[in-house]
Design a protein around this motif. Structure first.
Motif, PDB file in Angstrom:
ATOM      1  N   ASP A  22       0.851  -1.190   0.000  1.00 44.15           N
ATOM      2  CA  ASP A  22       0.000   0.000   0.000  1.00 44.15           C
ATOM      3  C   ASP A  22       0.883   1.235   0.000  1.00 44.15           C
ATOM      4  O   ASP A  22       1.559   1.527   0.990  1.00 44.15           O
ATOM      5  N   ARG A  34      -8.117   1.683   0.427  1.00 42.34           N
ATOM      6  CA  ARG A  34      -6.842   2.292   0.825  1.00 42.34           C
ATOM      7  C   ARG A  34      -7.050   3.748   1.272  1.00 42.34           C
ATOM      8  O   ARG A  34      -6.422   4.213   2.231  1.00 42.34           O
ATOM      9  N   LEU A  74      -2.105  -4.047   3.171  1.00 38.23           N
ATOM     10  CA  LEU A  74      -2.973  -3.282   4.056  1.00 38.23           C
ATOM     11  C   LEU A  74      -3.648  -4.183   5.090  1.00 38.23           C
ATOM     12  O   LEU A  74      -3.694  -3.854   6.281  1.00 38.23           O
TER      13      LEU A  74
END
Length: 455
Positions: free
Chosen positions: A131, A439, A145
């Protein structure tokens, strides 16, 4: 009672359709794998009519010794979850995220326009890809993540998700026809899945998607922010599906979150009123009453189905409101009337899009004053999307998600995100696009230290 109703419809009638459909004939070639899944307690699909009848008889005998209150288990103070994910108060990494491994329907036709495998591929991206937003915070953090499948919240299984949770706002007759695999060919054609529509696996994943969005809305109300790895079925209406959507999860979640004990609406025929009210009373829907829900729909196609649920005379009138940014010249060509309709020209780029979004979002939030926001983060406005007519860049998608989520969070509004539409021959690529909203959610979660929020 709810469990037996669902078992009877979902096992018996769907299995009968399964024996006569092309999709089922294909799936029987993989009979051994399917039978192994069927033996598990949480996978309710039948390989043949005989096994279905046996299952029904066993369930009826079991029901004689159990109370109907056990048909739906709402765990952790009213969350409609079959498994609780990573404790948000201990999660300094990402917002609560909802996923079920059956969101993607197996053995999907490879050339079908709808990229069914994108849901499992989105989860895979969150579990395996680095990420870059995390690395901006800590250059040494090259982990994905989400660390484990156990970190996902899991929605109620289909057999434990009462029909009364969906009817209303979905019409009972239509729901039963879909669950029994008895929609007409024309109805299946309008949905876009044709002969796939009656497959038990597709029926299961469709209901799971609705259950997932309901749980996502609950998590948003409890923790302030959450994401579903599916959802956004915004073309479906109360009595029909279309545009690759069958049951409108946004409408169902809105109805359940705005339901109150003094509401005496038509609970349909899917159980007696008293038991339905008891189940609805158990559902967590925030510490304060939710009176108004705003759906912010940024899918490239107008959420025409969702708009119909808030028309005058409908159950959700004055409860559900929609802000809809979409490509003016894209399908559906016969548009509906969202609360705030924002048609955009072909080729609309990042700068124009973000300016219009910011202005219209502020207007909608100020006028509606919602207690819950459902955000449909469709990624088909991307310039390379197979079915899109807009020209947003990768960064444009990210900035769009950040604008919606951050604006709402800074106002103290709970935000529940769903993935919406996204189309590409490269399923992995479209899944990575869908992972963007997760995200961005995670970044806002970290920046605002939302794990410190107390219920």
């Amino acid at each position: 009672m709810h469990r037996l109703i669902i078992i009877h419809i979902f096992f018996y009638s769907v299995a009968d359709a399964m024996l006569t459909s092309r999709a089922a004939r294909g799936s029987r070639r993989h009979g051994n794998n399917i039978c192994n899944k069927l033996l598990s307690d949480d996978y309710f699909l039948a390989p043949c009519l005989t096994q279905v009848q046996n299952e029904i008889q066993q369930k009826r005998r079991l029901h004689q010794f159990t109370s109907s209150s056990k048909s739906t288990q709402l765990i952790d103070d009213g969350l409609a979850a079959s498994r609780i994910g990573l404790n948000p108060h201990q999660n300094t990494r990402h917002a609560p995220t909802v996923y079920h491994e059956h969101y993607s329907c197996p053995n999907w036709p490879q050339k079908h326009t709808f990229p069914m495998n994108k849901f499992e591929q989105t989860a895979y991206s969150l579990l395996t890809d680095r990420d870059d937003l995390l690395q901006q915070r800590n250059s040494d953090d090259d982990r994905p993540l989400i660390h484990s499948m156990d970190d996902f919240y899991r929605p109620l299984e289909v057999a434990n998700f009462p029909l009364s949770f969906m009817t209303p706002p979905i019409h009972s007759d239509y729901l039963h026809k879909f669950l029994s695999g008895s929609l007409t060919k024309e109805e299946c054609r309008q949905i876009g899945f044709r002969e796939q529509t009656s497959r038990p696996e597709l029926i299961e994943r469709t209901v799971l998607e609705v259950a997932g969005t309901v749980l996502t809305a609950q998590l948003a109300l409890r923790y302030g922010l959450s994401c579903n790895v599916a959802g956004g079925t915004h073309h479906a209406e109360a009595n029909k599906g279309k545009g690759f959507t069958i049951l409108n999860d946004l409408a169902v979640a809105s109805r359940l979150m705005t339901w109150s004990n003094d509401e005496y609406d038509d609970l349909g025929t899917d159980g007696d009123e008293n038991s339905s009210n008891k189940l609805l009373n158990k559902l967590y829907r925030g510490n304060k009453r939710v009176e108004r829900v705003l759906v912010v729909d940024c899918d490239v196609h107008q959420g025409d189905g969702t708009a119909t649920f808030h028309y005058q005379g409908n159950l959700l009138h004055d409860k559900l409101f929609t802000l809809d940014l979409h490509a003016k010249n894209n399908w559906p060509f016969e548009k509906e009337t969202p609360t705030y309709d924002v048609p955009l020209p072909d080729g609309c780029t990042d700068e124009e899009y973000l300016s219009v979004l910011s202005t219209s979002l502020e207007k909608a939030l100020n006028e509606v004053q919602p207690q819950l926001v459902l955000y449909n983060a469709g990624v088909d406005p991307f310039h390379a999307d197979k079915l899109g007519r807009l020209s947003l860049s990768w960064q444009g998608l990210r900035d769009r998600d950040s604008t919606v989520i951050q604006t709402c969070v800074e106002r103290g509004l709970p935000v529940a995100c769903v993935v919406g539409g996204g189309y590409s021959k490269d399923v992995r690529e479209v899944a990575q696009r869908h992972a963007l909203v997760h995200r961005v959610c995670a970044k806002v979660w970290r920046d605002k230290e939302m794990w410190k929020r107390r219920c």
